[in-house]
Write an enzyme that holds these catalytic residues in place. Structure first.
Site, PDB file in Angstrom:
ATOM      1  N   HIS A 140       8.927  -1.631  -1.819  1.00  0.00           N
ATOM      2  CA  HIS A 140       8.143  -0.684  -2.609  1.00  0.00           C
ATOM      3  C   HIS A 140       6.959  -1.346  -3.287  1.00  0.00           C
ATOM      4  O   HIS A 140       5.983  -0.667  -3.619  1.00  0.00           O
ATOM      5  CB  HIS A 140       9.029  -0.021  -3.669  1.00  0.00           C
ATOM      6  CG  HIS A 140       9.878   1.084  -3.116  1.00  0.00           C
ATOM      7  ND1 HIS A 140      11.123   0.877  -2.567  1.00  0.00           N
ATOM      8  CD2 HIS A 140       9.651   2.422  -3.020  1.00  0.00           C
ATOM      9  CE1 HIS A 140      11.627   2.028  -2.159  1.00  0.00           C
ATOM     10  NE2 HIS A 140      10.758   2.988  -2.426  1.00  0.00           N
ATOM     11  N   GLY A 141       7.029  -2.636  -3.528  1.00  0.00           N
ATOM     12  CA  GLY A 141       5.911  -3.312  -4.171  1.00  0.00           C
ATOM     13  C   GLY A 141       6.256  -4.748  -4.508  1.00  0.00           C
ATOM     14  O   GLY A 141       7.405  -5.074  -4.788  1.00  0.00           O
TER      15      GLY A 141
END
Length: 206
Positions: A140-141
């Site tokens: 996601h990051g």
């Protein structure tokens, strides 16, 4: 031209559009205000901020997914359903069967199962769950808050699996409440820019 697909596609697209523009964007306003400086929030403001983001994220993401499904149907292309009322989940495992279902299947098929899945003994099964969701967090990051979010979900799934051994049934209302509250608290790390922001908001909430 398939008129049934056209009708269904237009319905899905505009339903997703309304989710995004009317609901998600409305709840984004208090969420953004709260997360801008969570150190100034009181308890009520903290809960309004966290719950607003939980609602914003779901309707934003599911709205875009519905729009994609609807747009594809216009061209007779069928895209898999991606959400199935995840906030109605009665356990964290149930949540991941309902939330971002395409990602859940990807993590299962290409990370969890290649690691050995649940066929390599109990310890390795629990390890595989944790590793899978740590990778899911990184996906996601590239930030420590995302890794923390993934770790929380991995640990929650481990606890759920251990709890399942004892076959203790929890009242549905309590099961739903605990699941949703956990997911909502975990979203704080998903949304916060820094750990300090996350701790400030959690401190306001509790």
């Amino acid at each position: 031209i398939n008129y049934q697909n056209l009708a269904a596609g237009l319905f899905m697209f505009f339903m997703g559009f309304c989710k995004k523009v009317i609901i998600a964007d409305s709840f984004a306003i208090p969420a953004n205000i709260g997360y801008a400086d969570p150190s100034t929030l009181g308890m009520i403001d903290g809960w309004v901020t966290s719950l607003s983001y939980a609602i914003q994220l779901y309707f934003d993401f599911s709205g875009y997914s519905d729009m994609a499904i609807g747009a594809a149907l216009l061209f007779n292309i069928h895209i898999s359903q991606n959400f199935n009322s995840p906030y109605n989940a009665l356990s964290i495992q149930d949540f991941w069967r309902r939330w971002h279902m395409t990602l859940s299947r990807f993590l299962r098929d290409y990370i969890y199962i290649p690691l050995g899945g649940s066929k390599s003994g109990e310890f390795r099964t629990l390890r595989n769950l944790l590793v899978t969701f740590l990778i899911g967090g990184i996906w996601h990051g590239a930030g420590w808050t995302f890794i923390m979010w993934g770790a929380l979900h991995g640990v929650a799934l481990i606890i759920h699996r251990i709890w399942g051994r004892y076959q203790i049934k929890m009242p549905k209302v309590l099961a739903w409440f605990l699941t949703f509250m956990f997911v909502n608290v975990a979203w704080v790390f998903f949304r916060a820019v820094t750990f300090q922001n996350a701790w400030d908001l959690l401190g306001a909430m509790f």
